[in-house]
Each structure stands twice: as structure tokens, then as C-alpha cells.
Design a protein around this motif. Structure first.
Motif, PDB file in Angstrom:
ATOM      1  N   ALA A  47      13.487  64.080 -21.158  1.00  0.00           N
ATOM      2  CA  ALA A  47      12.423  64.509 -20.247  1.00  0.00           C
ATOM      3  C   ALA A  47      12.686  65.956 -19.804  1.00  0.00           C
ATOM      4  O   ALA A  47      13.812  66.297 -19.436  1.00  0.00           O
ATOM      5  CB  ALA A  47      12.362  63.581 -19.040  1.00  0.00           C
ATOM      6  N   PRO A  48      11.680  66.812 -19.845  1.00  0.00           N
ATOM      7  CA  PRO A  48      11.876  68.202 -19.423  1.00  0.00           C
ATOM      8  C   PRO A  48      11.972  68.294 -17.903  1.00  0.00           C
ATOM      9  O   PRO A  48      11.027  68.695 -17.222  1.00  0.00           O
ATOM     10  CB  PRO A  48      10.650  68.914 -19.978  1.00  0.00           C
ATOM     11  CG  PRO A  48       9.606  67.853 -20.092  1.00  0.00           C
ATOM     12  CD  PRO A  48      10.321  66.565 -20.351  1.00  0.00           C
ATOM     13  N   VAL A  49      13.146  67.886 -17.415  1.00  0.00           N
ATOM     14  CA  VAL A  49      13.441  67.894 -15.983  1.00  0.00           C
ATOM     15  C   VAL A  49      14.724  68.709 -15.833  1.00  0.00           C
ATOM     16  O   VAL A  49      15.632  68.592 -16.659  1.00  0.00           O
ATOM     17  CB  VAL A  49      13.651  66.456 -15.456  1.00  0.00           C
ATOM     18  CG1 VAL A  49      14.118  66.472 -14.006  1.00  0.00           C
ATOM     19  CG2 VAL A  49      12.371  65.646 -15.591  1.00  0.00           C
TER      20      VAL A  49
ATOM     21  N   LEU B 120       4.285  67.982 -19.792  1.00  0.00           N
ATOM     22  CA  LEU B 120       5.015  67.342 -20.882  1.00  0.00           C
ATOM     23  C   LEU B 120       5.838  66.157 -20.369  1.00  0.00           C
ATOM     24  O   LEU B 120       5.946  65.128 -21.034  1.00  0.00           O
ATOM     25  CB  LEU B 120       5.932  68.367 -21.556  1.00  0.00           C
ATOM     26  CG  LEU B 120       6.782  67.845 -22.721  1.00  0.00           C
ATOM     27  CD1 LEU B 120       5.908  67.273 -23.834  1.00  0.00           C
ATOM     28  CD2 LEU B 120       7.662  68.959 -23.278  1.00  0.00           C
ATOM     29  N   ALA B 121       6.407  66.301 -19.178  1.00  0.00           N
ATOM     30  CA  ALA B 121       7.342  65.283 -18.687  1.00  0.00           C
ATOM     31  C   ALA B 121       6.683  63.907 -18.612  1.00  0.00           C
ATOM     32  O   ALA B 121       7.272  62.904 -19.036  1.00  0.00           O
ATOM     33  CB  ALA B 121       7.893  65.688 -17.323  1.00  0.00           C
ATOM     34  N   GLU B 122       5.469  63.851 -18.104  1.00  0.00           N
ATOM     35  CA  GLU B 122       4.837  62.536 -17.983  1.00  0.00           C
ATOM     36  C   GLU B 122       4.529  61.937 -19.357  1.00  0.00           C
ATOM     37  O   GLU B 122       4.632  60.724 -19.554  1.00  0.00           O
ATOM     38  CB  GLU B 122       3.590  62.610 -17.097  1.00  0.00           C
ATOM     39  CG  GLU B 122       3.976  63.047 -15.675  1.00  0.00           C
ATOM     40  CD  GLU B 122       2.998  62.623 -14.597  1.00  0.00           C
ATOM     41  OE1 GLU B 122       1.795  62.469 -14.912  1.00  0.00           O
ATOM     42  OE2 GLU B 122       3.436  62.443 -13.434  1.00  0.00           O
TER      43      GLU B 122
ATOM     44  N   ALA C 115       6.136  58.396 -20.750  1.00  0.00           N
ATOM     45  CA  ALA C 115       5.277  57.335 -21.286  1.00  0.00           C
ATOM     46  C   ALA C 115       5.699  56.958 -22.699  1.00  0.00           C
ATOM     47  O   ALA C 115       5.706  55.778 -23.074  1.00  0.00           O
ATOM     48  CB  ALA C 115       3.815  57.777 -21.268  1.00  0.00           C
ATOM     49  N   ARG C 116       6.092  57.968 -23.471  1.00  0.00           N
ATOM     50  CA  ARG C 116       6.521  57.709 -24.853  1.00  0.00           C
ATOM     51  C   ARG C 116       7.811  56.879 -24.854  1.00  0.00           C
ATOM     52  O   ARG C 116       7.936  55.903 -25.591  1.00  0.00           O
ATOM     53  CB  ARG C 116       6.761  59.061 -25.532  1.00  0.00           C
ATOM     54  CG  ARG C 116       6.573  59.060 -27.006  1.00  0.00           C
ATOM     55  CD  ARG C 116       6.706  60.486 -27.544  1.00  0.00           C
ATOM     56  NE  ARG C 116       5.609  61.367 -27.177  1.00  0.00           N
ATOM     57  CZ  ARG C 116       5.694  62.712 -27.109  1.00  0.00           C
ATOM     58  NH1 ARG C 116       6.846  63.332 -27.349  1.00  0.00           N
ATOM     59  NH2 ARG C 116       4.639  63.427 -26.796  1.00  0.00           N
TER      60      ARG C 116
ATOM     61  N   ARG D 166       1.207  47.693 -17.856  1.00  0.00           N
ATOM     62  CA  ARG D 166       2.528  47.364 -18.384  1.00  0.00           C
ATOM     63  C   ARG D 166       3.449  48.576 -18.437  1.00  0.00           C
ATOM     64  O   ARG D 166       4.645  48.432 -18.569  1.00  0.00           O
ATOM     65  CB  ARG D 166       2.386  46.797 -19.807  1.00  0.00           C
ATOM     66  CG  ARG D 166       1.522  45.546 -19.877  1.00  0.00           C
ATOM     67  CD  ARG D 166       2.282  44.375 -19.326  1.00  0.00           C
ATOM     68  NE  ARG D 166       1.480  43.167 -19.317  1.00  0.00           N
ATOM     69  CZ  ARG D 166       1.895  42.032 -19.853  1.00  0.00           C
ATOM     70  NH1 ARG D 166       3.073  41.949 -20.434  1.00  0.00           N
ATOM     71  NH2 ARG D 166       1.144  40.962 -19.770  1.00  0.00           N
ATOM     72  N   VAL D 167       2.862  49.760 -18.410  1.00  0.00           N
ATOM     73  CA  VAL D 167       3.664  50.977 -18.427  1.00  0.00           C
ATOM     74  C   VAL D 167       3.256  51.836 -17.238  1.00  0.00           C
ATOM     75  O   VAL D 167       2.095  52.225 -17.112  1.00  0.00           O
ATOM     76  CB  VAL D 167       3.467  51.756 -19.743  1.00  0.00           C
ATOM     77  CG1 VAL D 167       4.069  53.144 -19.629  1.00  0.00           C
ATOM     78  CG2 VAL D 167       4.110  51.008 -20.902  1.00  0.00           C
ATOM     79  N   LEU D 168       4.222  52.075 -16.337  1.00  0.00           N
ATOM     80  CA  LEU D 168       3.984  52.914 -15.166  1.00  0.00           C
ATOM     81  C   LEU D 168       4.955  54.074 -15.244  1.00  0.00           C
ATOM     82  O   LEU D 168       6.169  53.848 -15.306  1.00  0.00           O
ATOM     83  CB  LEU D 168       4.283  52.138 -13.886  1.00  0.00           C
ATOM     84  CG  LEU D 168       3.571  50.805 -13.684  1.00  0.00           C
ATOM     85  CD1 LEU D 168       4.258  50.005 -12.576  1.00  0.00           C
ATOM     86  CD2 LEU D 168       2.122  51.066 -13.307  1.00  0.00           C
ATOM     87  N   VAL D 169       4.449  55.303 -15.276  1.00  0.00           N
ATOM     88  CA  VAL D 169       5.371  56.443 -15.265  1.00  0.00           C
ATOM     89  C   VAL D 169       4.829  57.529 -14.347  1.00  0.00           C
ATOM     90  O   VAL D 169       3.629  57.572 -14.058  1.00  0.00           O
ATOM     91  CB  VAL D 169       5.574  57.058 -16.678  1.00  0.00           C
ATOM     92  CG1 VAL D 169       6.107  56.035 -17.662  1.00  0.00           C
ATOM     93  CG2 VAL D 169       4.291  57.694 -17.184  1.00  0.00           C
ATOM     94  N   GLY D 170       5.717  58.390 -13.905  1.00  0.00           N
ATOM     95  CA  GLY D 170       5.248  59.513 -13.100  1.00  0.00           C
ATOM     96  C   GLY D 170       6.356  60.466 -12.710  1.00  0.00           C
ATOM     97  O   GLY D 170       7.514  60.076 -12.591  1.00  0.00           O
ATOM     98  N   ILE D 171       5.957  61.730 -12.557  1.00  0.00           N
ATOM     99  CA  ILE D 171       6.798  62.727 -11.901  1.00  0.00           C
ATOM    100  C   ILE D 171       6.272  62.757 -10.475  1.00  0.00           C
ATOM    101  O   ILE D 171       5.082  63.017 -10.258  1.00  0.00           O
ATOM    102  CB  ILE D 171       6.633  64.112 -12.569  1.00  0.00           C
ATOM    103  CG1 ILE D 171       7.098  64.071 -14.030  1.00  0.00           C
ATOM    104  CG2 ILE D 171       7.362  65.195 -11.771  1.00  0.00           C
ATOM    105  CD1 ILE D 171       8.584  63.831 -14.224  1.00  0.00           C
ATOM    106  N   VAL D 172       7.143  62.427  -9.525  1.00  0.00           N
ATOM    107  CA  VAL D 172       6.649  62.212  -8.158  1.00  0.00           C
ATOM    108  C   VAL D 172       7.447  63.016  -7.147  1.00  0.00           C
ATOM    109  O   VAL D 172       8.601  63.369  -7.384  1.00  0.00           O
ATOM    110  CB  VAL D 172       6.709  60.706  -7.783  1.00  0.00           C
ATOM    111  CG1 VAL D 172       5.772  59.891  -8.675  1.00  0.00           C
ATOM    112  CG2 VAL D 172       8.133  60.166  -7.882  1.00  0.00           C
TER     113      VAL D 172
END
Lengths: 90, 155, 155, 90
Positions: C124-126, C60-62, C66-67, C3-9
């Protein structure tokens, strides 16, 4: 482009949504005289035993692929007419 | 590239392909792609839905979709707009409508997509019959349900 | 289904495939999928942009993505959320960020996607360096640009 | 999970975004004593000839993969520290 289909001295009316259930999917009306939108709706209401009743105010009428706003708009034999209930897309 | 894509369609629409087509507009300053995909719900008001039967007055519907797309494109300064509406017998989990806009920024993009969707719901001559566990209902406008009347001929 | 998909890609994300995964949630009453795709603009303030160089503090970003996804899922009663942010050297027309939500209705869907995007931008730390025709600028927060300072070591 | 890397009596600090340009991408500080966040920032500011200046108020410090809110938080040798400018995603 919509190509009007001529049915001799008939007027072809297609109906959509709930109107199709009340009146039928397509009606051919024998007439060699122009009709107003108001007259056409009255005729269809009679044909369905008054079934259009509450819908008469909500119906939109399209002639040759464009909605006509006035109840006094003229429909001629050979015109392509559609009776549309309120939209419900999405 | 065509800036306005519309259609009344029977099949699913490939959203990824539309995004692929709109991405290059970034070069012209369109940095936000917003997409809405409608999906048939399996539950409405706590009752099970078996099917939504969509039909459209197609000759007019495609003209209306194109008009909405062009007007909203001008109003929100969009780079491109796609609007597709499906017809046919759709089941829960099937997609129903697709709106895709390429906008300069996110605010315009979200506003445009929401407004286009509202207009499609109210202006496009598209009709739906909801086949539920408790009977069949015509959906009128934005949510009113009317029990399907007895028919004068065949089913 | 997750239900939750996240990523730095590093690569592009296949939006069509996410939609494919979220569609079945219609059966549970989630009738609206809203998607935002960010695209690198080729023009900012009338000046040409050559490249955006994105980097992230990935560990941290991922966690932050997610949070955000989980909090917004609860707040807007979403069925599923995907958040992907790209890093690397991106050019005009390249995609940067992807937000996908499955919501009960369109209003919640648009509101959730807009809010998630805002939070991603701010939380997000981006980091991004804008390489423009008039020089290199760090983008700070939601739009402030700071000329790239001289570096203490190599480029 | 973030796995802290121990550099003997060093503290490793990674810097991101504009801070990387000002101070450098990574700094190792030789210390065998804990430091507060405030002390660490002062030290890095000195090392960069006061270059952190205006950024000192805006910087967030992450220790072992989580942002610490207090300037009095303690950093120990072996901790994994990151100095983060304001986010600019999207």
C-alpha cells in the motif's frame, strides 16, 4: 475459593458434558470413609451399569476445584468432586 | 489497568472496549493487538447446526483461563491478555470465545493468540453439545463427535 | 452485507461494529473472526517516539487495499475482509491499521490476517515519518529508518 | 476514478514520503512532448541537484493512479503522475 459443601456422610459428585448424560448431573454417595479416585470411578461405573466404560481413561477428576493427576488421590466425605470429560472449548 | 481479564460469561463481550483498554499500552511499546472471536457455524460437515449448548465447570474454568493468560503473557512478553468464553445455548452467528492480546509486534501477537486459543480448547473445562439436523452430538476434544447417549434422567 | 470493506481513514475505526457485521457469516460456516489492530509505539529501539506522521497516495492506496482484500479472500476462502489504514499525525497509543477477516477456521483466519498485514505494509502506498526524541526518520519498508533530509521548501 | 488534470503543456508530478523532502511535494514540468518514466526520473534528479540518487532504483511511478512497471512507459502531458518511495504501512 471453592467452598466444600458437606452432605453429612455423603460425597457430592457433579458430572459434566457427556458424563452427565451417562451417569446423571449429580450423584451423592453415602460414605463415611475416604475413597481413592480409582475407587470412586469404579463405583460410578457400577452405578451407571458400566456406562463409563471407554470414558474411564479419558475422564479428569477435580477435587475442590483443582484437577488431581493421580488415580490414588484421596477423596474425603465433604469434598467437592467433579468428573470432567475431555475439554471442548472454542 | 488490569493486564489479565478472563471470564466465563453468558452475554456477548464488547471487543471494541477491550481494544480501547489495551491501546494505551502502545506507549510502553506494545504495538500489536490481535483478537480472535469464535462464532457458531451453521454448517458442519455439510449438515445444518441448530444450536451449540455450552457448559463449563465454572469454578475451575476461570482459574484455568487465568493460568493460561498469565503463562502466555510471560512466554510471549505480552502487555495484556483477555480471554472470555461464553456458555449457554448459542445459535449460528453467535460468538463463543474471545481472545485479545497486546504484543510488542505482530508475530508474537499472532503466535500468542493462536496458542492461547489452542490451550483454551484443550485445557478449559468447557463442554459443548452440537444440536444438528441429524441429531445431538457431544464434541470431544478438537473435533471428534460422539452421539448423545440416552439419558438416565429427564432431558 | 458488503464482503470487502477498505479505506484510508483519518478517524478511529469501530472494531466492535465490524465484528457485529461479520458474525452472521457464521451461519454460512465462517466460524473464526481474526482481527489485527496496529498501535503507535511510544518506544522504538529504546528511544522515545513522539509522533508518527502517516500519509498515503490515496487514489492508489484504496485500490491496492481492495485488491489485497479480494485476492486474499479467494486464496484463504474468507467470508469477508476489512482493511482500514489511518493517516494523519498519530501519537503513541493511537491505532494505525485494522485488519479483520472472517474465515472458516482459526488457522486460515490467523494465516490470512498475518498475510494481509504483510501485504499492506509492503504494497500500500502509505508512508510514515517517525518523530523521535533523537530526530525525524522516514521509515522505509519494514523497518529501515532514514534520517529526514533537509527540505527544499518550507517545513 | 482518477481524473487527470491538465495544466496546459505541463506535467504534474506529486511526490510522497522522503521523496517529497528531497524534491518537493509537487513539481510541474513544462513539456508538450511525451516522456518516458526514465526521462522523467532523470529530469527530477537533475532538478534536485542529484538528490534522488540512491532512490532512483527504489522509486515506483504511478501514472493516472496505477503503478507502471516499465521505465520505458510513456507519460503524456496532462497525465497525473506520482513518485512513490517503498511502502511503509502498518
Amino acid at each position: 475459593m471453592v467452598k466444600p459443601e458437606v452432605y453429612g456422610l455423603f460425597l457430592r459428585v457433579r458430572l459434566y458434558g457427556i458424563l452427565k448424560d451417562i451417569v446423571g448431573p449429580e450423584v451423592k454417595i453415602g460414605t463415611d470413609k475416604p475413597l481413592t479416585v480409582r475407587e470412586l470411578l469404579a463405583l460410578l461405573n457400577d452405578m451407571s451399569g458400566g456406562g463409563l466404560g471407554e470414558w474411564l481413561d479419558k475422564v479428569r477428576v477435580a477435587v475442590n476445584g483443582e484437577v488431581v493427576e493421580s488415580d490414588e488421590a484421596i477423596i474425603r466425605p465433604g469434598d467437592d468432586v467433579a468428573l470432567l470429560p475431555p475439554s471442548a472449548g472454542g | 489497568m488490569r493486564r489479565v481479564l478472563v471470564g466465563i460469561v453468558r452475554e456477548e463481550v464488547d471487543v471494541g472496549r477491550i481494544v480501547e483498554g489495551f491501546k494505551p499500552l502502545g506507549k510502553e511499546g506494545y504495538g500489536a493487538i490481535v483478537i480472535f472471536v469464535g462464532v457458531v457455524k451453521g454448517v458442519v460437515d455439510g449438515l445444518g447446526v441448530e444450536e451449540l449448548r455450552y457448559e463449563a465447570y465454572e469454578e475451575l474454568a476461570e482459574k484455568v483461563l487465568a493460568r493460561i493468560a498469565e503463562e502466555e503473557m510471560r512466554k510471549h512478553e505480552l502487555g495484556a491478555v483477555a480471554i472470555y468464553h461464553r456458555v449457554g445455548d448459542l445459535r449460528p452467528g453467535d460468538t463463543t470465545v474471545y481472545i485479545v492480546v497486546a504484543a510488542r509486534g505482530r508475530r508474537e501477537g499472532f503466535a500468542a493468540a493462536a496458542e492461547i486459543l489452542d490451550r483454551v480448547k484443550h485445557e478449559a473445562p468447557v463442554y459443548k453439545l452440537e444440536v444438528r439436523e441429524d441429531g445431538e452430538f457431544w464434541v470431544i476434544g478438537d473435533g471428534e463427535r460422539v452421539p448423545r447417549p440416552p439419558r438416565p434422567r429427564g432431558p
